[in-house]
Write a protein that holds these residues in place. Sequence first.
Motif, PDB file in Angstrom:
ATOM      1  N   ARG A 178      29.665  39.665 -66.982  1.00 47.20           N
ATOM      2  CA  ARG A 178      29.551  38.953 -65.596  1.00 47.20           C
ATOM      3  C   ARG A 178      30.784  38.081 -65.541  1.00 47.20           C
ATOM      4  O   ARG A 178      31.356  37.870 -66.524  1.00 47.20           O
ATOM      5  CB  ARG A 178      28.337  38.184 -65.432  1.00 47.20           C
ATOM      6  CG  ARG A 178      28.141  36.942 -66.194  1.00 47.20           C
ATOM      7  CD  ARG A 178      26.789  36.214 -65.804  1.00 47.20           C
ATOM      8  NE  ARG A 178      26.674  35.026 -66.825  1.00 47.20           N
ATOM      9  CZ  ARG A 178      27.005  34.054 -66.537  1.00 47.20           C
ATOM     10  NH1 ARG A 178      27.838  33.795 -65.665  1.00 47.20           N
ATOM     11  NH2 ARG A 178      26.727  33.138 -67.499  1.00 47.20           N
ATOM     12  N   TYR A 179      31.104  37.950 -64.193  1.00 47.10           N
ATOM     13  CA  TYR A 179      32.403  36.858 -64.146  1.00 47.10           C
ATOM     14  C   TYR A 179      31.753  35.608 -63.597  1.00 47.10           C
ATOM     15  O   TYR A 179      30.917  35.406 -62.721  1.00 47.10           O
ATOM     16  CB  TYR A 179      33.236  37.405 -63.078  1.00 47.10           C
ATOM     17  CG  TYR A 179      34.228  38.449 -63.729  1.00 47.10           C
ATOM     18  CD1 TYR A 179      35.164  38.216 -64.722  1.00 47.10           C
ATOM     19  CD2 TYR A 179      33.639  40.005 -63.599  1.00 47.10           C
ATOM     20  CE1 TYR A 179      35.984  39.129 -65.160  1.00 47.10           C
ATOM     21  CE2 TYR A 179      34.536  40.916 -64.202  1.00 47.10           C
ATOM     22  CZ  TYR A 179      35.692  40.443 -64.937  1.00 47.10           C
ATOM     23  OH  TYR A 179      36.252  41.416 -65.821  1.00 47.10           O
ATOM     24  N   GLU A 180      32.494  34.535 -64.046  1.00 45.65           N
ATOM     25  CA  GLU A 180      32.109  33.172 -63.480  1.00 45.65           C
ATOM     26  C   GLU A 180      33.049  32.929 -62.538  1.00 45.65           C
ATOM     27  O   GLU A 180      34.215  32.890 -62.958  1.00 45.65           O
ATOM     28  CB  GLU A 180      31.820  32.025 -64.614  1.00 45.65           C
ATOM     29  CG  GLU A 180      31.704  30.680 -64.142  1.00 45.65           C
ATOM     30  CD  GLU A 180      31.693  29.728 -65.323  1.00 45.65           C
ATOM     31  OE1 GLU A 180      32.140  28.496 -64.904  1.00 45.65           O
ATOM     32  OE2 GLU A 180      31.349  30.033 -66.407  1.00 45.65           O
ATOM     33  N   GLU A 181      32.812  32.207 -61.374  1.00 50.56           N
ATOM     34  CA  GLU A 181      34.003  31.992 -60.347  1.00 50.56           C
ATOM     35  C   GLU A 181      34.348  30.454 -60.470  1.00 50.56           C
ATOM     36  O   GLU A 181      33.038  29.537 -60.625  1.00 50.56           O
ATOM     37  CB  GLU A 181      33.200  32.018 -59.006  1.00 50.56           C
ATOM     38  CG  GLU A 181      32.933  33.456 -58.742  1.00 50.56           C
ATOM     39  CD  GLU A 181      34.458  34.424 -58.501  1.00 50.56           C
ATOM     40  OE1 GLU A 181      35.280  33.879 -57.791  1.00 50.56           O
ATOM     41  OE2 GLU A 181      34.212  35.739 -59.115  1.00 50.56           O
ATOM     42  N   ILE A 182      35.524  30.136 -60.517  1.00 48.95           N
ATOM     43  CA  ILE A 182      35.939  28.846 -60.963  1.00 48.95           C
ATOM     44  C   ILE A 182      36.842  28.265 -59.595  1.00 48.95           C
ATOM     45  O   ILE A 182      37.865  28.642 -59.743  1.00 48.95           O
ATOM     46  CB  ILE A 182      36.661  28.608 -62.249  1.00 48.95           C
ATOM     47  CG1 ILE A 182      35.930  29.019 -63.186  1.00 48.95           C
ATOM     48  CG2 ILE A 182      37.182  27.301 -62.441  1.00 48.95           C
ATOM     49  CD1 ILE A 182      36.524  29.233 -64.485  1.00 48.95           C
ATOM     50  N   PRO A 183      36.423  27.312 -58.654  1.00 43.10           N
ATOM     51  CA  PRO A 183      37.237  27.236 -57.704  1.00 43.10           C
ATOM     52  C   PRO A 183      38.278  26.130 -58.070  1.00 43.10           C
ATOM     53  O   PRO A 183      37.984  25.380 -59.030  1.00 43.10           O
ATOM     54  CB  PRO A 183      36.329  26.498 -56.669  1.00 43.10           C
ATOM     55  CG  PRO A 183      35.051  25.666 -57.669  1.00 43.10           C
ATOM     56  CD  PRO A 183      34.923  26.689 -58.853  1.00 43.10           C
ATOM     57  N   GLY A 184      39.401  26.139 -57.408  1.00 39.67           N
ATOM     58  CA  GLY A 184      40.552  25.311 -57.480  1.00 39.67           C
ATOM     59  C   GLY A 184      41.086  24.994 -56.235  1.00 39.67           C
ATOM     60  O   GLY A 184      40.920  25.784 -55.227  1.00 39.67           O
TER      61      GLY A 184
END
Length: 483
Positions: A178-184
């Motif tokens: 799965r992919y973990e979303e990382i906001p910036g």
Amino acid sequence: MRVVLYLGMIVSLGVFAVTVYSSYWKAKTGYGDDWESLAILDGKHPDSLTGGDLTHFKFGNISFEQEPYNLHWKLSALFDGGDGVFERPFSEAQSFNDGHYADGLGPLYNAKSCEACHVADGRSAAPSNERGFEGFLLRVSIPGKGANGGPKHHPVYGGQLADNANQGHQPEVKIAMRYEEIPGMYPDGTGYTLRKPIYDLTETNYGPLGDDAMISPRIAPSMIGMGLLDAITPAEIIAYADPDDADNDGISGKVNWVWDIEAKEMAVGKYGWKAETPNLRQQAADAAVNDIGISSSLFPDQSCGEGQDACREALHGTVGDAYEMMEKELNEVVTYLEFLAVPARDPVDHPKAQRGEKLFVQMNCVACHKQTWTTGNDHRQWRLRNQKIHPYTDLLLHDMGEGLADHRPTYDATGSEWRTPPLWGIGMTERVNGHTDFLHDGRARNLEEAILWHDGEARAAKESFKHLSEDDREAVLAFLRTL
């Protein structure tokens, strides 16, 4: 009568000399008789000739599959033969009349052909449960040093996890992720989102991997220009290295010293995401045995771990040759890779891209993505010698920070160090492969995300990019899309 005899001898010697020249010496130069096709390069801007005279101007979805202009017919025939080996699916060995026929695929493998991973000689897309895992693999090792200082193989699973197997065999692992979303956010308030891959390797068929297993995910890179990189001399790479950051610029590229199987000595690594292979021939043979399960003179044994008795006892396709990939086939595929031409930089005169190039230099991206090399004069293929090329790589290891670390050392490469990947052809990826997935595991969905994942030695360059205006950031990306 004697005069006629002498004249006949002179004519015969002349014919012999011409034959030797055209069939041997001219073939050695790498050039054929179609000089008109090569002349197309004469009228082009020098900055567009990314691969020297192995540059081509054939843009489109087959741009990574081209041979150079005016390649000698003998080399062109080997190129075509290697293309056939590269593209065709290998098949499982069959027993017939006490012989073992077919190629000897597997029995454990990741793909059935080179082309399956390097589609159109390009870059594999990022893996996912929905798309699947073709073109993706997982290297595995345990703490400690293995043979000749390389990674120490897992006692059961060896050095690479096979997610496919022949009938009657079990693959080593079923991959899920799965992919973990990382906001910036940029300093100007513009938001962005990165994604981090998370792998689930709990479904293994030969016992648990164990808590000490070190896993490194890899996607298949593009194949263009590999021969030209092979022709860069080790001495030049060593000379450019700065392992102790003697110039205090924050960049400390170092050589990965790796084992050369045929020379039986340590050598400068050039290929692979961690520069773990020293030359193109070994790289091709390594991929054949580990990715497809095809043995060769360099790797005569199957990649079977301890306790995988069925793998070791499987039939192998070795009729008429001691190995599954005959020397003729290996030479053809190496020749093919040596002469895969590089698409030209295009356009070279676009004002926005030119501004982006200046910013690329100002941000010191070129400290690692070295623009220009001149190949040496001792490569086996004369055509690759003394070529001025622009691959945008220093072929050295750099610490890219914790975010990209795989925590798996490879020879001198630490778990956070990676080889600078070449940038030539990067702007053609979407046209050739239909995606813009970048970095070693495909996590970056575009060039912007690839930059934003940079850290460690590249942190200053990334921060410089982040502090640009939106228009200047787009200019940098416009420049990269011309490569």
